[in-house]
Motif scaffolding. Structure first.
Motif, PDB file in Angstrom:
ATOM      1  N   ALA A 141       6.844  -5.357  -3.051  1.00  0.00           N
ATOM      2  CA  ALA A 141       5.889  -4.354  -3.536  1.00  0.00           C
ATOM      3  C   ALA A 141       6.094  -3.032  -2.811  1.00  0.00           C
ATOM      4  O   ALA A 141       6.134  -1.958  -3.424  1.00  0.00           O
ATOM      5  N   ARG A 142       6.245  -3.107  -1.487  1.00  0.00           N
ATOM      6  CA  ARG A 142       6.419  -1.892  -0.685  1.00  0.00           C
ATOM      7  C   ARG A 142       7.685  -1.137  -1.073  1.00  0.00           C
ATOM      8  O   ARG A 142       7.713   0.111  -1.019  1.00  0.00           O
ATOM      9  N   ASP A 143       8.713  -1.837  -1.502  1.00  0.00           N
ATOM     10  CA  ASP A 143       9.981  -1.201  -1.849  1.00  0.00           C
ATOM     11  C   ASP A 143       9.846  -0.211  -3.006  1.00  0.00           C
ATOM     12  O   ASP A 143      10.681   0.689  -3.152  1.00  0.00           O
ATOM     13  N   SER A 144       8.838  -0.373  -3.849  1.00  0.00           N
ATOM     14  CA  SER A 144       8.651   0.530  -4.984  1.00  0.00           C
ATOM     15  C   SER A 144       7.808   1.748  -4.652  1.00  0.00           C
ATOM     16  O   SER A 144       7.648   2.635  -5.500  1.00  0.00           O
ATOM     17  N   LEU A 145       7.267   1.816  -3.451  1.00  0.00           N
ATOM     18  CA  LEU A 145       6.341   2.890  -3.078  1.00  0.00           C
ATOM     19  C   LEU A 145       7.058   3.982  -2.292  1.00  0.00           C
ATOM     20  O   LEU A 145       7.915   3.703  -1.457  1.00  0.00           O
ATOM     21  N   ASP A 146       6.667   5.224  -2.572  1.00  0.00           N
ATOM     22  CA  ASP A 146       7.227   6.348  -1.823  1.00  0.00           C
ATOM     23  C   ASP A 146       6.655   6.435  -0.422  1.00  0.00           C
ATOM     24  O   ASP A 146       7.339   6.879   0.510  1.00  0.00           O
ATOM     25  N   ALA A 147       5.409   6.049  -0.271  1.00  0.00           N
ATOM     26  CA  ALA A 147       4.755   6.079   1.036  1.00  0.00           C
ATOM     27  C   ALA A 147       3.567   5.132   0.997  1.00  0.00           C
ATOM     28  O   ALA A 147       3.018   4.846  -0.073  1.00  0.00           O
ATOM     29  N   VAL A 148       3.177   4.642   2.167  1.00  0.00           N
ATOM     30  CA  VAL A 148       1.967   3.839   2.311  1.00  0.00           C
ATOM     31  C   VAL A 148       1.122   4.451   3.422  1.00  0.00           C
ATOM     32  O   VAL A 148       1.607   4.664   4.539  1.00  0.00           O
ATOM     33  N   TRP A 149      -0.127   4.741   3.100  1.00  0.00           N
ATOM     34  CA  TRP A 149      -1.089   5.233   4.083  1.00  0.00           C
ATOM     35  C   TRP A 149      -2.017   4.087   4.471  1.00  0.00           C
ATOM     36  O   TRP A 149      -2.521   3.363   3.607  1.00  0.00           O
ATOM     37  N   HIS A 150      -2.230   3.937   5.751  1.00  0.00           N
ATOM     38  CA  HIS A 150      -3.188   2.950   6.257  1.00  0.00           C
ATOM     39  C   HIS A 150      -4.442   3.710   6.674  1.00  0.00           C
ATOM     40  O   HIS A 150      -4.377   4.637   7.482  1.00  0.00           O
ATOM     41  N   VAL A 151      -5.585   3.327   6.106  1.00  0.00           N
ATOM     42  CA  VAL A 151      -6.838   4.003   6.434  1.00  0.00           C
ATOM     43  C   VAL A 151      -7.654   3.139   7.389  1.00  0.00           C
ATOM     44  O   VAL A 151      -7.666   1.906   7.289  1.00  0.00           O
ATOM     45  N   GLU A 152      -8.307   3.804   8.319  1.00  0.00           N
ATOM     46  CA  GLU A 152      -9.126   3.131   9.319  1.00  0.00           C
ATOM     47  C   GLU A 152     -10.551   3.671   9.287  1.00  0.00           C
ATOM     48  O   GLU A 152     -10.757   4.885   9.188  1.00  0.00           O
ATOM     49  N   THR A 153     -11.495   2.763   9.358  1.00  0.00           N
ATOM     50  CA  THR A 153     -12.914   3.087   9.446  1.00  0.00           C
ATOM     51  C   THR A 153     -13.529   2.146  10.472  1.00  0.00           C
ATOM     52  O   THR A 153     -13.191   0.957  10.492  1.00  0.00           O
ATOM     53  N   PRO A 154     -14.413   2.621  11.339  1.00  0.00           N
ATOM     54  CA  PRO A 154     -14.972   1.756  12.386  1.00  0.00           C
ATOM     55  C   PRO A 154     -15.656   0.512  11.813  1.00  0.00           C
ATOM     56  O   PRO A 154     -16.289   0.563  10.753  1.00  0.00           O
ATOM     57  N   ALA A 155     -15.520  -0.590  12.522  1.00  0.00           N
ATOM     58  CA  ALA A 155     -16.150  -1.840  12.089  1.00  0.00           C
ATOM     59  C   ALA A 155     -17.653  -1.680  11.941  1.00  0.00           C
ATOM     60  O   ALA A 155     -18.278  -2.332  11.094  1.00  0.00           O
TER      61      ALA A 155
END
Length: 213
Positions: A141-155
């Motif tokens: 799946a990742r191979d087809s993506l130009d970029a991946v953003w990981h979002v973080e929000t406090p628990a």
């Protein structure tokens, strides 16, 4: 790279699309981190389309057959290979509409053929927990993506949000808290452990009120 950015600044972070091509952006993060709302914001701001990974939940009847219903939402409860195949089709940008599945929260079931992706769409945003896992289907799946953003929000923001979400869809307060503790938070730890593979780690702490889902 780790960044805390305003909505207006996000446009400059999007990958440039090649002539005649399109950008496929992945957004990942723990359950309740704000992926869905951020994806919808980006798509609306840039005339894009959102194709969520949630459309590839296995149906409950199949989860029961596999003995996985009580782990619904874990990596093994998705059709990862089907998701990767769809992203590859979208990457190719065919000259016809591609129909993608959605997830119907009122039914808690995937819904086939619910999301049209027209050939004119230059931005496709896909969001889901497991885009950065180091397993064959997720790597595909990742191979087809130009970029991946990981979002973080406090628990402290995410967990009450998740409990409220489960309550909204029929769980008692006690059952909602138990599900978050037993299923959602172990999944969150798995997702966060893969964030080093992201192209960008985006801190949504300052956007907690703006990105509720």
């Amino acid at each position: 790279m780790r960044l805390s950015a305003s909505g207006a600044e996000l446009a400059s972070l999007l990958p440039a699309h090649p002539p005649g091509g399109r950008v496929l952006l992945g957004i990942t993060g723990a359950p309740g981190a704000g992926k869905s709302t951020l994806a919808a914001y980006l798509a609306a701001a840039h005339a894009g389309v959102v194709v969520p990974m949630d459309g590839f939940h296995l149906a409950d009847v199949e989860l029961v057959r596999r003995g996985l219903l009580d782990r619904k939402g874990a990596p093994e409860t998705f059709d990862g290979w089907g998701y990767a195949a769809l992203l590859a089709r979208l990457r190719a940008r065919p000259d016809h509409v591609v129909m993608a599945p959605a997830f119907e929260r009122d039914l808690e079931q995937p819904l086939a053929g619910a999301l049209p992706v027209p050939p004119t769409a230059e931005l496709v945003v896909t969001e889901g927990n497991y885009l950065l896992l180091d397993d064959p289907c997720w790597r595909a799946a990742r191979d087809s993506l130009d970029a991946v953003w990981h979002v973080e929000t406090p628990a402290a923001v995410r967990v009450p949000r998740l409990v409220a979400r489960h309550e909204d869809f029929g769980k008692s307060p006690a059952a909602a808290r138990a599900w978050v503790h037993r299923v959602d938070e172990p999944n969150a730890a798995l997702v966060d452990a893969a964030r080093h593979r992201a192209d960008l780690v985006l801190d949504l702490a300052g956007w907690a009120a703006s990105f509720p889902g």
